[in-house]
Scaffold this motif. Structure first.
Motif, short mmCIF file in Angstrom:
data_model
loop_
_atom_site.label_atom_id
_atom_site.label_comp_id
_atom_site.label_asym_id
_atom_site.label_seq_id
_atom_site.Cartn_x
_atom_site.Cartn_y
_atom_site.Cartn_z
N PRO A 111 0.69 -0.79 0.37
CA PRO A 111 0.41 0.08 0.39
C PRO A 111 1.00 1.60 -0.08
N HIS A 112 2.30 1.02 0.12
CA HIS A 112 3.04 2.67 0.27
C HIS A 112 3.54 2.73 -1.08
N TYR A 154 -2.19 4.98 -5.99
CA TYR A 154 -1.04 3.89 -4.89
C TYR A 154 -2.83 2.53 -5.03
N GLY A 156 -4.89 1.22 -2.77
CA GLY A 156 -6.10 1.94 -1.82
C GLY A 156 -6.62 2.81 -2.66
N GLN A 157 -6.49 3.10 -4.04
CA GLN A 157 -6.85 4.49 -4.35
C GLN A 157 -8.21 3.14 -5.86
N GLN B 401 5.99 -0.14 6.06
CA GLN B 401 5.22 0.58 6.20
C GLN B 401 5.14 0.64 7.71
N THR B 481 -0.61 7.15 2.50
CA THR B 481 -0.87 6.44 0.90
C THR B 481 -2.66 5.71 1.09
N ASP B 482 -3.04 5.66 1.78
CA ASP B 482 -3.96 4.75 1.66
C ASP B 482 -5.22 5.64 1.38
#
Lengths: 263, 484
Positions: A111-112, A154, A156-157, B401, B481-482
């Motif tokens: 996710p990063h 990213y 998450g989008q 993370q 970024t989540d």
């Protein structure tokens, strides 16, 4: 369960099974503590095969394919992947992992990192490919799974289906010779299942060797050349899909099929 | 608004209603007051009580602040001036700060050498710029420019000789130019900051820090030579052994030999003359920058499958966390000397830094372990399945993370560490809070002064800790970024 319709014509011209062995599993056993999860598994996978593994939950099907790239350790027996014997030697394990792609139920994207960075991370650090080249390869595969325009977003989008297609592209960027799918559609909505299955079908059409744990029987009927049914840590029955679905031999298989196809 | 055809069932709106202004209770300050201060009888009561308490506090403190005395030679003089303001008047005597600020800042550091710690402080921010604002060129430039302007202004105010101010100005301009032209090169300032800072603060021969760097070079060389053959941990261990052997034996001899051949250096300042915020910041910054990597290694060690690594990590963490910091500081000042080979003179500040670093690292390890535990197993599996090895997976996937999750805890530990540097007064060092204040109060002129030094020192600590806290919030926003 097979509610996602396979509505396309499948191009079988490249789906050829050669007699070169891709994966050889002999008398493999695994225990979780006292629990005997996998019992005397014997399986030979030839290059170009598309194998669907099904069975009730807890039957050991996920554990089986996770043993192939050493995410799980087996205690007895032998696994040979692409000519490399899977032992506790870290060098062999890393070699096998870089040749075998894996797609997870929960995508497991990083996710990063952006989508593009997700796809270039392993090629750059494991294969030592220059960044520029790795990015070109990544864009190639992102176009293939039809989401090149999301490259700089990213994870998450993205929707679940998009994330799973990115996960497939990420594996493909390592140019694997074998792909493992661990329930790739189980965490998705029905309409997203279709887009992921379509991507997997395209992969099959190109002749990729695939081991797929799934409950999507439509996919099995359309794409697989072999269906394996597992129960209680053993391979109970395997056959080509037509025979498997129309004329199952064991009582256990009949019961399972009636349960998942019967509604 | 009667154009609706009321007689028929079918309805078509002919005119659109213009938006009307909201009632006064839904607007601006009144809405805010209603919602936040007077939303019910209980809140109204609490608001009124709070207002009364604020009023009482301000009434008590205001005259004291209003009657502040800045120009006086002693507490007695302060009191005379305050007494002149009226019967029973109180007043703050800030004259003590005006008289003794340099001790609060530098301890007994020689006055004519103040430019050295000031320059070291300015360079600290130049060195931090590429770390704190990685990839944000504008912020890096701003920080470098601000640090440069600050240093030059302070040097002027201190009345530093013109030659030094000119040289520092050239240096700062060069660094700003570097930050402008090649921001990536600024990292070299960070790399070489530690020895430069050491030289500026303690002075002495140039060769001592140079040969000390040679030890790190040796470590790197051994690591690079062995790593492909024996793997990361063993190569790192061998490198550390080589470096420690270098520092323990030939290092000092070589440095002495070099400085007899080419004697260049700065006036030496012994550790006993360090004090005030110079001491607090030296210990704080060094311990912070070394405790983070050590804490990460300990956290990873605690999760390791290797029995010995795990046992050592757990033992270290539990022992250090189980003992009060003051115990460790006494160990630093007294016990450590017994364990070292006779004749070695191990600097007291260095000993304190090492133990404060250990102390903070043990806490950080647990904070980071929390971050590691919060990551789903799938992240490890995905990294493994792509063929990343252990260190690659940690560095590229897991730690970015885990550290991001741990930022609030890490910064809390840092802030705690920084404030804990005042405890060094217990081993005879001049921390700004107790050490310097004691010395100031020992002066007959300032005997009996009480609040003012503590308020002054507390305010500076607050500014620094608040700065760290704000920075951590910026960092969390930047790394988000989540998009949840």
């Amino acid at each position: 369960m097979s509610d996602a319709v396979i509505d396309r014509k499948i191009d079988r011209s490249h789906m050829q099974v050669s007699n070169e062995v891709a994966i050889q599993i002999e008398k493999m056993n695994k225990w979780y503590g006292q629990f005997h999860v996998l019992r005397d598994i014997d399986l030979t996978v030839y290059r170009g095969e598309r194998i669907v593994i099904c069975g009730p939950s807890g039957s050991g099907k996920s554990t089986l394919i996770r043993c192939i790239n050493a995410l799980e350790e087996h205690q007895k027996g032998r696994i040979v992947v692409d000519g490399t014997v899977l032992s506790s030697d870290l060098k062999n394990i890393d070699k096998i992992r870089s040749e075998v792609g894996m797609v997870f139920q929960h995508f497991n994207l990083f996710p990063h990192l952006t989508i593009l960075e997700n796809c270039t991370l392993a090629p750059i650090w494991v294969r030592k490919i220059p960044r520029k080249e790795a990015e070109e390869t990544a864009m190639h595969f992102l176009r293939k799974v039809k989401i090149p325009e999301q490259a700089h977003k990213y994870p998450g989008q993205l929707s679940g289906g998009q994330q799973q297609r990115v996960a497939i592209a990420r594996s493909l960027c390592m140019r694997p010779r074998i792909m493992l799918f661990d329930e790739p559609t189980s965490a998705l909505d029905p309409e997203m299942i279709k887009e992921v299955l379509d991507t997997m079908i395209e992969l099959a059409e190109e002749g990729m060797t695939m081991l797929v744990v799934t409950h999507e029987m439509g996919f099995a009927q359309a794409v697989a050349n072999r269906v394996i049914f597992m129960d209680q840590g053993q391979i109970v029955e395997q056959n080509e899909p037509k025979e498997f679905f129309s004329n199952p031999k064991s009582e256990r298989t009949k019961l399972f099929l009636s349960q998942i196809l019967g509604h | 608004m009667s154009e609706t055809h009321a007689a028929t069932v079918s309805y078509v709106r002919d005119t659109m209603l213009p938006p009307a202004e909201a009632p006064v209770t839904e607007r601006g300050a009144i809405k805010w007051l209603r919602e936040n201060l007077f939303s019910g009888w209980l809140n109204t009561l609490l608001t009124l009580i709070a207002l009364y308490i604020i009023f009482v506090a301000v009434r008590a403190v205001m005259p004291w602040l209003m009657n502040s005395v800045w120009n006086a030679a002693s507490l007695g003089e302060c009191r005379q001036i305050v007494a002149a303001a009226g019967e029973g008047a109180t007043g703050a005597c800030w004259a003590v700060i005006r008289d003794r600020w340099h001790q609060y800042m530098f301890g007994f550091y020689p006055r004519e050498l103040y430019w050295r710690p000031v320059l070291a402080f300015g360079l600290l921010f130049v060195a931090l710029a590429p770390v704190l604002y990685y990839g944000n060129r504008r912020a890096e430039l701003t920080l470098t420019a601000t640090a440069g302007a600050f240093v030059i202004a302070v040097l002027f105010a201190l009345g530093t000789p013109f030659g030094i101010v000119a040289a520092v100005t050239v240096l700062m301009a060069a660094l700003l130019a570097l930050a402008w032209a090649a921001p990536k090169r600024l990292v070299w300032v960070t790399v070489f900051y530690a020895p430069v800072c050491y030289l500026l603060l303690w002075g002495g021969s140039v060769w001592a820090p140079v040969t000390a760097i040679a030890g790190f070079a040796l470590l790197a060389a051994v690591f690079v030579a062995l790593q492909p053959r024996v793997g990361v941990p063993v190569a790192l261990g061998a490198g550390l052994v080589a470096a420690v052997l270098w520092w323990a034996y030939p290092d000092a001899t070589v440095a002495r030999a070099l400085s007899s051949i080419l004697p260049i250096g700065l006036t030496a300042v012994p550790s006993t003359q360090f004090g005030g915020f110079l001491l607090a910041i030296t210990i704080g910054v060094t311990a912070i920058s070394f405790s983070l990597p050590l804490g990460i290694l300990l956290a990873l060690g605690r999760q390791s499958n290797m029995l010995i690594v795990k046992a050592l990590s757990v033992g270290f963490i539990e022992f250090i966390r189980g003992v009060p910091l003051i115990t460790l500081l006494f160990t630093a000042s007294l016990l450590l000397q017994y364990f070292l080979p006779p004749g070695t003179n191990f600097d007291i500040i260095l000993r304190v830094i090492i133990l404060v670093t250990f102390f903070a690292a043990a806490y950080l390890a647990e904070v980071i372990r929390g971050g590691l535990a919060a990551l789903p197993r799938g992240q490890y599996e995905a990294a493994d399945s792509l063929g990343l090895d252990y260190w690659q997976a940690q560095r590229l996937v897991i730690l970015p993370q885990a550290l991001k999750i741990s930022i609030p805890g890490i910064v809390s530990t840092f802030i705690g560490l920084f404030k804990d540097t005042t405890l060094v007064s217990f081993v005879g060092l001049m921390d700004p809070l107790r050490g310097v204040t004691q010395i100031v109060r020992a002066d007959i002129n300032w005997k009996g002064i009480y609040w003012e030094p503590y308020i002054f020192v507390g305010a500076i600590f607050f500014l620094m800790c608040y700065g760290m806290s704000r920075y951590s919030m910026y960092l969390e926003r930047k790394l988000r970024t989540d998009h949840r």
